[in-house]
Motif scaffolding. Sequence first.
Motif, PDB file in Angstrom:
ATOM      1  N   ASP A 171     -66.035   5.575 -24.987  1.00  0.00           N
ATOM      2  CA  ASP A 171     -65.182   5.316 -23.834  1.00  0.00           C
ATOM      3  C   ASP A 171     -65.705   4.085 -23.087  1.00  0.00           C
ATOM      4  O   ASP A 171     -66.863   4.057 -22.671  1.00  0.00           O
ATOM      5  N   PRO A 172     -64.880   3.048 -22.914  1.00  0.00           N
ATOM      6  CA  PRO A 172     -65.362   1.836 -22.261  1.00  0.00           C
ATOM      7  C   PRO A 172     -65.492   1.979 -20.743  1.00  0.00           C
ATOM      8  O   PRO A 172     -66.134   1.147 -20.110  1.00  0.00           O
ATOM      9  N   TYR A 173     -64.928   3.006 -20.147  1.00  0.00           N
ATOM     10  CA  TYR A 173     -64.985   3.155 -18.699  1.00  0.00           C
ATOM     11  C   TYR A 173     -66.339   3.711 -18.286  1.00  0.00           C
ATOM     12  O   TYR A 173     -66.736   4.792 -18.693  1.00  0.00           O
ATOM     13  N   ARG A 174     -67.057   2.974 -17.492  1.00  0.00           N
ATOM     14  CA  ARG A 174     -68.347   3.398 -16.973  1.00  0.00           C
ATOM     15  C   ARG A 174     -68.287   3.307 -15.452  1.00  0.00           C
ATOM     16  O   ARG A 174     -68.428   2.226 -14.882  1.00  0.00           O
ATOM     17  N   PRO A 175     -68.039   4.424 -14.771  1.00  0.00           N
ATOM     18  CA  PRO A 175     -67.868   4.356 -13.314  1.00  0.00           C
ATOM     19  C   PRO A 175     -69.121   3.874 -12.591  1.00  0.00           C
ATOM     20  O   PRO A 175     -69.030   3.266 -11.534  1.00  0.00           O
ATOM     21  N   GLU A 176     -70.298   4.098 -13.161  1.00  0.00           N
ATOM     22  CA  GLU A 176     -71.517   3.652 -12.490  1.00  0.00           C
ATOM     23  C   GLU A 176     -71.616   2.126 -12.419  1.00  0.00           C
ATOM     24  O   GLU A 176     -72.303   1.590 -11.552  1.00  0.00           O
ATOM     25  N   THR A 202     -63.449   9.270 -28.618  1.00  0.00           N
ATOM     26  CA  THR A 202     -63.104   8.642 -27.343  1.00  0.00           C
ATOM     27  C   THR A 202     -64.170   8.931 -26.290  1.00  0.00           C
ATOM     28  O   THR A 202     -64.431   8.104 -25.427  1.00  0.00           O
ATOM     29  N   TRP A 203     -64.809  10.088 -26.372  1.00  0.00           N
ATOM     30  CA  TRP A 203     -65.866  10.410 -25.412  1.00  0.00           C
ATOM     31  C   TRP A 203     -67.101   9.555 -25.681  1.00  0.00           C
ATOM     32  O   TRP A 203     -67.722   9.045 -24.753  1.00  0.00           O
ATOM     33  N   HIS A 217     -69.091   0.250 -11.668  1.00  0.00           N
ATOM     34  CA  HIS A 217     -68.156  -0.177 -10.631  1.00  0.00           C
ATOM     35  C   HIS A 217     -68.463   0.465  -9.281  1.00  0.00           C
ATOM     36  O   HIS A 217     -67.642   0.445  -8.392  1.00  0.00           O
ATOM     37  N   TYR A 218     -69.634   1.048  -9.178  1.00  0.00           N
ATOM     38  CA  TYR A 218     -69.995   1.750  -7.950  1.00  0.00           C
ATOM     39  C   TYR A 218     -70.210   0.743  -6.831  1.00  0.00           C
ATOM     40  O   TYR A 218     -70.975  -0.206  -6.975  1.00  0.00           O
TER      41      TYR A 218
END
Length: 65
Positions: free
Chosen positions: A39-44, A35-36, A46-47
């Motif tokens: 992981d599909p979430y990339r906060p950069e 999962t690490w 959505h910055y």
Amino acid sequence: MTISTQAPLAIGFHRNAVSRVRQARAVRIVFKATTWFFDPYRPELHYMRGPGPKWREKHMRQGPI
């Protein structure tokens, strides 16, 4: 002299329980690692860099105070 037959069973049960705990830990580690890595979430991505043109257009009409 009496021979206890429960001691080997208890030791065997303990070994099985320990191996199950180790297997569960290994599965948990592999799951967390995958999962690490994937992981599909990339906060950069959505910055937010600040207010956009619509915000400026709306607030510049008011003028300075």
